[in-house]
Design an enzyme around this catalytic site. Structure first.
Site, PDB file in Angstrom:
ATOM      1  N   SER A 140       3.228   0.246   5.412  1.00  0.00           N
ATOM      2  CA  SER A 140       3.798   1.687   5.191  1.00  0.00           C
ATOM      3  C   SER A 140       2.536   2.451   4.586  1.00  0.00           C
ATOM      4  O   SER A 140       1.366   1.882   4.789  1.00  0.00           O
ATOM      5  CB  SER A 140       4.475   1.061   3.541  1.00  0.00           C
ATOM      6  OG  SER A 140       4.432   2.527   2.820  1.00  0.00           O
ATOM      7  N   TYR A 153       5.178  -2.777  -4.556  1.00  0.00           N
ATOM      8  CA  TYR A 153       5.445  -2.555  -2.758  1.00  0.00           C
ATOM      9  C   TYR A 153       4.056  -2.350  -2.116  1.00  0.00           C
ATOM     10  O   TYR A 153       4.018  -2.856  -1.184  1.00  0.00           O
ATOM     11  CB  TYR A 153       6.328  -1.370  -2.889  1.00  0.00           C
ATOM     12  CG  TYR A 153       6.717  -0.867  -1.586  1.00  0.00           C
ATOM     13  CD1 TYR A 153       7.732  -1.517  -0.844  1.00  0.00           C
ATOM     14  CD2 TYR A 153       5.882   0.305  -0.846  1.00  0.00           C
ATOM     15  CE1 TYR A 153       8.161  -1.061   0.360  1.00  0.00           C
ATOM     16  CE2 TYR A 153       6.497   0.634   0.101  1.00  0.00           C
ATOM     17  CZ  TYR A 153       7.457   0.223   1.008  1.00  0.00           C
ATOM     18  OH  TYR A 153       7.894   0.702   2.080  1.00  0.00           O
TER      19      TYR A 153
END
Length: 261
Positions: A140, A153
């Site tokens: 990400s 995350y």
């Protein structure tokens, strides 16, 4: 001739979003695809729509080693040796870091980080036995830079970059290339839960979200899952034959810096 003719690729989190688009694109480019997910009805429907000669669905909880073994067995029985993996499955939880419950932090780690690890551990021997191939991990934008309220995350996505580099070094001798994608904001149910119930989103909320992306993303919009799928295709196909161990940012320019315009 498709870019993935003769390839068998396992894609996790393939019932919807980025994984679904990757499965559809890979099949269109000649691959046989195995769609792994825990959303059985949706995953089976996507596989059926792609076609039984091109796709199979298998229930795959990426945090369970036995599920990975079962998925490989399904792939080999249906299509033969597996030569590709896309570690796409992931979950996102929004929370202030110091307010994040330990159980929530561990849940995100189990799916995002342990899931990617088990995918590499399980599939690398299979891909090596098939003569080589590719592993594409989904990291990400937040794996490369910080973002408030996504601590768990971001931690897992940074870890995935570490796993990618180590795997690339260790697996190169087996003719396995390992790379990572680092998407920014993408219009999927994970990042935008409102997609699960579009009728529940007000026009004001849609406008506010569009304005946010227009302000922070240089290209002025949220990404589309099919755009991420095209990067996955590039990293899985021969067009990237001399690339391994690298992160690829696909974020509309978000990471380029802060605009004052």
């Amino acid at each position: 001739m498709g870019k993935l003719d003769g390839r068998v690729v396992l894609i996790t989190g393939a019932a919807r979003g980025q994984g679904e688009q990757e499965a559809r694109l890979f099949a269109a480019e000649g691959a046989r695809v195995v769609l792994g997910d825990v959303l059985d009805e949706q995953g089976a429907a996507v596989a059926e729509d792609i076609g039984g000669d091109r796709a199979r669905y298998v229930r795959l909880d990426v945090s369970r080693e036995e599920d990975w073994a079962a998925a490989v067995a399904v792939a080999k029985e249906a299509f033969g040796p597996v030569s590709g993996l896309v570690n796409n499955a992931g979950i996102l939880r929004f929370n202030e870091l110091t307010a994040t419950p330990l159980e929530e932090f561990r849940q995100v780690i189990e799916v995002n980080q342990v899931g990617a690890f088990l995918g590499i551990k399980t599939l690398a021997p299979e891909i090596g036995a098939a003569g080589g191939g590719t592993i594409v991990n989904t990291s990400s934008y937040t794996g490369l830079t910080g973002m408030a309220y996504v601590g768990a995350y971001a931690a897992t996505k940074a870890a995935i970059l570490g796993l990618t580099r180590v795997a690339a070094l260790e697996l190169a001798a087996r003719n396995i290339r390992v790379n990572a994608m680092c998407p920014g904001a993408v219009d999927t149910p994970m990042a935008n839960p409102g997609l699960l119930d579009p009728a529940g989103i007000t026009d004001e909320a849609r406008d506010a979200m569009a304005e946010l992306y227009k302000r922070v993303v240089p290209l002025g919009r949220v990404g589309r899952p099919e755009e991420i799928a095209r990067l996955a295709l590039f990293l899985t196909g021969d067009d990237s034959s001399y690339i391994t161990g690298q992160p690829f940012v696909v974020d509309g320019g978000w990471m380029a810096g802060v605009s004052i315009l």
